[in-house]
Design a protein around this motif. Sequence first.
Motif, PDB file in Angstrom:
ATOM      1  N   LEU A 114       0.810  -1.227   0.000  1.00 46.88           N
ATOM      2  CA  LEU A 114       0.000   0.000   0.000  1.00 46.88           C
ATOM      3  C   LEU A 114       0.842   1.275   0.000  1.00 46.88           C
ATOM      4  CD1 LEU A 114      -2.725  -0.840   2.726  1.00 46.88           C
ATOM      5  CD2 LEU A 114      -2.913  -1.063   0.238  1.00 46.88           C
ATOM      6  N   VAL A 115       2.103   1.188   0.445  1.00 52.50           N
ATOM      7  CA  VAL A 115       2.880   2.413   0.680  1.00 52.50           C
ATOM      8  C   VAL A 115       3.314   3.037  -0.652  1.00 52.50           C
ATOM      9  CG1 VAL A 115       5.132   1.255   0.938  1.00 52.50           C
ATOM     10  CG2 VAL A 115       4.684   3.419   2.150  1.00 52.50           C
ATOM     11  N   ALA A 116       3.153   4.367  -0.739  1.00 50.39           N
ATOM     12  CA  ALA A 116       3.532   5.107  -1.951  1.00 50.39           C
ATOM     13  C   ALA A 116       5.031   5.402  -1.926  1.00 50.39           C
ATOM     14  CB  ALA A 116       2.765   6.431  -1.996  1.00 50.39           C
ATOM     15  N   PRO A 117       5.621   5.720  -3.058  1.00 48.39           N
ATOM     16  CA  PRO A 117       7.017   6.159  -3.049  1.00 48.39           C
ATOM     17  C   PRO A 117       7.192   7.331  -2.077  1.00 48.39           C
ATOM     18  CG  PRO A 117       6.296   5.778  -5.294  1.00 48.39           C
ATOM     19  CD  PRO A 117       5.071   5.640  -4.421  1.00 48.39           C
ATOM     20  N   GLY A 118       8.241   7.262  -1.263  1.00 46.83           N
ATOM     21  CA  GLY A 118       8.487   8.316  -0.271  1.00 46.83           C
ATOM     22  C   GLY A 118       7.710   8.140   1.019  1.00 46.83           C
ATOM     23  N   GLY A 119       6.917   7.073   1.086  1.00 46.99           N
ATOM     24  CA  GLY A 119       6.038   6.891   2.245  1.00 46.99           C
ATOM     25  C   GLY A 119       6.684   6.139   3.393  1.00 46.99           C
ATOM     26  N   VAL A 120       5.891   5.946   4.435  1.00 48.17           N
ATOM     27  CA  VAL A 120       6.357   5.290   5.653  1.00 48.17           C
ATOM     28  C   VAL A 120       5.425   4.125   5.982  1.00 48.17           C
ATOM     29  CG1 VAL A 120       6.894   5.585   8.117  1.00 48.17           C
ATOM     30  CG2 VAL A 120       7.123   7.533   6.552  1.00 48.17           C
ATOM     31  N   ILE A 121       6.013   2.988   6.328  1.00 55.05           N
ATOM     32  CA  ILE A 121       5.250   1.910   6.957  1.00 55.05           C
ATOM     33  C   ILE A 121       5.532   2.019   8.449  1.00 55.05           C
ATOM     34  CG2 ILE A 121       4.958  -0.586   7.228  1.00 55.05           C
ATOM     35  CD1 ILE A 121       6.033  -0.884   4.347  1.00 55.05           C
ATOM     36  N   ALA A 122       4.488   2.350   9.218  1.00 61.10           N
ATOM     37  CA  ALA A 122       4.646   2.510  10.671  1.00 61.10           C
ATOM     38  C   ALA A 122       4.049   1.270  11.325  1.00 61.10           C
ATOM     39  CB  ALA A 122       3.952   3.774  11.141  1.00 61.10           C
ATOM     40  N   ASN A 123       4.921   0.405  11.835  1.00 55.57           N
ATOM     41  CA  ASN A 123       4.421  -0.812  12.477  1.00 55.57           C
ATOM     42  C   ASN A 123       4.020  -0.518  13.917  1.00 55.57           C
ATOM     43  OD1 ASN A 123       4.223  -3.913  12.281  1.00 55.57           O
ATOM     44  ND2 ASN A 123       5.178  -3.497  14.254  1.00 55.57           N
ATOM     45  N   VAL A 124       2.822  -0.954  14.271  1.00 55.27           N
ATOM     46  CA  VAL A 124       2.355  -0.859  15.662  1.00 55.27           C
ATOM     47  C   VAL A 124       2.148  -2.254  16.236  1.00 55.27           C
ATOM     48  CG1 VAL A 124       0.717   0.248  17.228  1.00 55.27           C
ATOM     49  CG2 VAL A 124       1.093   1.236  14.962  1.00 55.27           C
ATOM     50  N   GLY A 125       1.721  -3.191  15.385  1.00 55.69           N
ATOM     51  CA  GLY A 125       1.342  -4.529  15.831  1.00 55.69           C
ATOM     52  C   GLY A 125       2.476  -5.271  16.527  1.00 55.69           C
ATOM     53  N   VAL A 126       2.090  -6.162  17.444  1.00 60.38           N
ATOM     54  CA  VAL A 126       3.035  -7.042  18.138  1.00 60.38           C
ATOM     55  C   VAL A 126       3.152  -8.314  17.299  1.00 60.38           C
ATOM     56  CG1 VAL A 126       3.463  -8.347  20.264  1.00 60.38           C
ATOM     57  CG2 VAL A 126       2.299  -6.125  20.365  1.00 60.38           C
ATOM     58  N   HIS A 127       4.341  -8.551  16.747  1.00 62.27           N
ATOM     59  CA  HIS A 127       4.520  -9.694  15.847  1.00 62.27           C
ATOM     60  C   HIS A 127       5.143 -10.878  16.576  1.00 62.27           C
ATOM     61  CE1 HIS A 127       3.548  -7.728  11.953  1.00 62.27           C
ATOM     62  NE2 HIS A 127       3.799  -6.658  12.675  1.00 62.27           N
ATOM     63  N   GLY A 128       4.513 -12.049  16.417  1.00 59.07           N
ATOM     64  CA  GLY A 128       5.028 -13.260  17.046  1.00 59.07           C
ATOM     65  C   GLY A 128       5.849 -14.106  16.098  1.00 59.07           C
ATOM     66  N   VAL A 129       5.695 -13.872  14.773  1.00 57.42           N
ATOM     67  CA  VAL A 129       6.469 -14.630  13.777  1.00 57.42           C
ATOM     68  C   VAL A 129       7.010 -13.660  12.737  1.00 57.42           C
ATOM     69  CG1 VAL A 129       5.161 -16.770  14.077  1.00 57.42           C
ATOM     70  CG2 VAL A 129       4.413 -15.109  12.361  1.00 57.42           C
ATOM     71  N   LYS A 130       7.975 -14.130  11.947  1.00 58.60           N
ATOM     72  CA  LYS A 130       8.620 -13.243  10.967  1.00 58.60           C
ATOM     73  C   LYS A 130       7.670 -12.904   9.824  1.00 58.60           C
ATOM     74  CE  LYS A 130      10.820 -16.838   8.162  1.00 58.60           C
ATOM     75  NZ  LYS A 130      10.376 -16.482   6.821  1.00 58.60           N
ATOM     76  N   ALA A 131       7.876 -11.742   9.224  1.00 59.40           N
ATOM     77  CA  ALA A 131       7.114 -11.338   8.041  1.00 59.40           C
ATOM     78  C   ALA A 131       8.108 -11.106   6.908  1.00 59.40           C
ATOM     79  CB  ALA A 131       6.336 -10.056   8.337  1.00 59.40           C
ATOM     80  N   ASP A 132       7.664 -11.292   5.668  1.00 56.60           N
ATOM     81  CA  ASP A 132       8.568 -11.108   4.521  1.00 56.60           C
ATOM     82  C   ASP A 132       8.694  -9.633   4.163  1.00 56.60           C
ATOM     83  OD1 ASP A 132       9.212 -13.747   4.184  1.00 56.60           O
ATOM     84  OD2 ASP A 132       7.529 -14.145   2.842  1.00 56.60           O
ATOM     85  N   LEU A 133       9.927  -9.237   3.846  1.00 58.72           N
ATOM     86  CA  LEU A 133      10.193  -7.885   3.375  1.00 58.72           C
ATOM     87  C   LEU A 133      10.447  -7.975   1.876  1.00 58.72           C
ATOM     88  CD1 LEU A 133      10.724  -4.905   4.002  1.00 58.72           C
ATOM     89  CD2 LEU A 133      13.084  -5.508   4.493  1.00 58.72           C
ATOM     90  N   HIS A 134       9.562  -7.355   1.082  1.00 57.30           N
ATOM     91  CA  HIS A 134       9.643  -7.477  -0.383  1.00 57.30           C
ATOM     92  C   HIS A 134      10.569  -6.394  -0.938  1.00 57.30           C
ATOM     93  CE1 HIS A 134       6.587 -10.623  -0.595  1.00 57.30           C
ATOM     94  NE2 HIS A 134       6.016  -9.984   0.410  1.00 57.30           N
ATOM     95  N   LEU A 135      11.868  -6.538  -0.627  1.00 53.72           N
ATOM     96  CA  LEU A 135      12.833  -5.526  -1.063  1.00 53.72           C
ATOM     97  C   LEU A 135      12.952  -5.466  -2.581  1.00 53.72           C
ATOM     98  CD1 LEU A 135      15.875  -5.596   1.396  1.00 53.72           C
ATOM     99  CD2 LEU A 135      14.362  -3.692   0.861  1.00 53.72           C
ATOM    100  N   ASP A 136      12.619  -6.568  -3.251  1.00 47.94           N
ATOM    101  CA  ASP A 136      12.668  -6.566  -4.719  1.00 47.94           C
ATOM    102  C   ASP A 136      11.688  -5.553  -5.309  1.00 47.94           C
ATOM    103  OD1 ASP A 136      10.806  -8.336  -3.488  1.00 47.94           O
ATOM    104  OD2 ASP A 136      10.332  -9.188  -5.459  1.00 47.94           O
ATOM    105  N   LYS A 137      10.614  -5.267  -4.564  1.00 43.71           N
ATOM    106  CA  LYS A 137       9.644  -4.268  -5.042  1.00 43.71           C
ATOM    107  C   LYS A 137       9.878  -2.901  -4.395  1.00 43.71           C
ATOM    108  CE  LYS A 137       5.916  -7.417  -6.241  1.00 43.71           C
ATOM    109  NZ  LYS A 137       6.078  -8.612  -5.398  1.00 43.71           N
TER     110      LYS A 137
END
Length: 346
Positions: A255-278
């Motif tokens: 969802l994040v636009a170029p120049g935008g911020v992903i602000a994580n608030v949630g408490v994560h119990g397992v790993k999530a994938d980071l789509h650096l290719d995109k």
Amino acid sequence: MKALVYHGPGKKSLDERPMPTLIAPTDAIVRMTRTTICGTDLHILKGDVPSCEPGRVLGHEGVGVIEEVGAAVSTLKAGDRVLISCISSCGRCDYCRRAMYSHCTTGGWILGNRIDGTQAEYVRIPHAETSLYPIPAGADEEALVMLSDILPTGFECGVLNGKVQPGSTVAIVGAGPIGLAALLTAQLYSPAQIVMIDLDPNRLEVASRFGATACIDSGRVDPVDAVLALTGQIGVDCAIEAVGVPATFELCEALVAPGGVIANVGVHGVKADLHLDKLWDRNISITTRLVDTISTPMLLKTVSAGRIDPTRLITHRFQLEDMAGAYDTFSRAAETHALKVIIEVS
Ligand SMILES: [Zn+2]
Ligand SMILES: [Zn+2]
């Protein structure tokens, strides 16, 4: 005194416990008047928080009246009505001096986790002078219960870290109490759009009443398509993750636009994938944070002045004697439509 005690995964009961006593001269003992249950308490009950050992009194939110203070406490006295911060801070360590109270070397999130918490008739608060806030005369104490944790969490981890600005576009993934707290406090900055995304039509309905400019039921429509359509195929300047599972974090990446911020608030119990290719060339930032409660004094003024009304988050009320009912209602939120439950202690 009565207290809600964690007895290991899936087990809790309202037990008779000894009164807390002052241990350090910087402590205060607070007689609780109102407390509440947090999603984090449910995480503890699932066994997700190993630092919280069986025998612990749960709870890290609430308001009360000071019963007794230690010899080193000079700014608070017996009889003062106080708001309890979910984060205890010494005010002196390297992290506290950098306004990162959540990492205080002798505090942080210890209440209802490493030390006994607020779902009880009395609680011991360490570092009392820097972890309690006097309640202004005439303030609505139930509103202030929302300032122990959820309002500063939504504001600091979501809105401040997400750099919400006048005219900006915001998506909030997750319309639970924290997502709704982010929605309420994001409006202090007049963003152009605040899009709420959730699977629960009731919570989206609440979000709509709380000022969301669009609500997306991600069980019925593709949230990425819907957000792109709402933002001229660009995405949002700020994507706030307020759930804590891989799918919702990865949705924020989409969802994040170029120049935008992903602000994580949630408490994560397992790993999530980071789509650096995109994302590698999109000038985005990703922020993480445990609430520091540095914004509590500002939020106290804002709520006292009527600029934000957090009582809108309160859906149910219980007495301390019926903690079992309170937990049952709060944990079945999809059926009970619970957001925050107030527990009347005294
Ligand atoms: Zn909490
Ligand atoms: Zn500290």
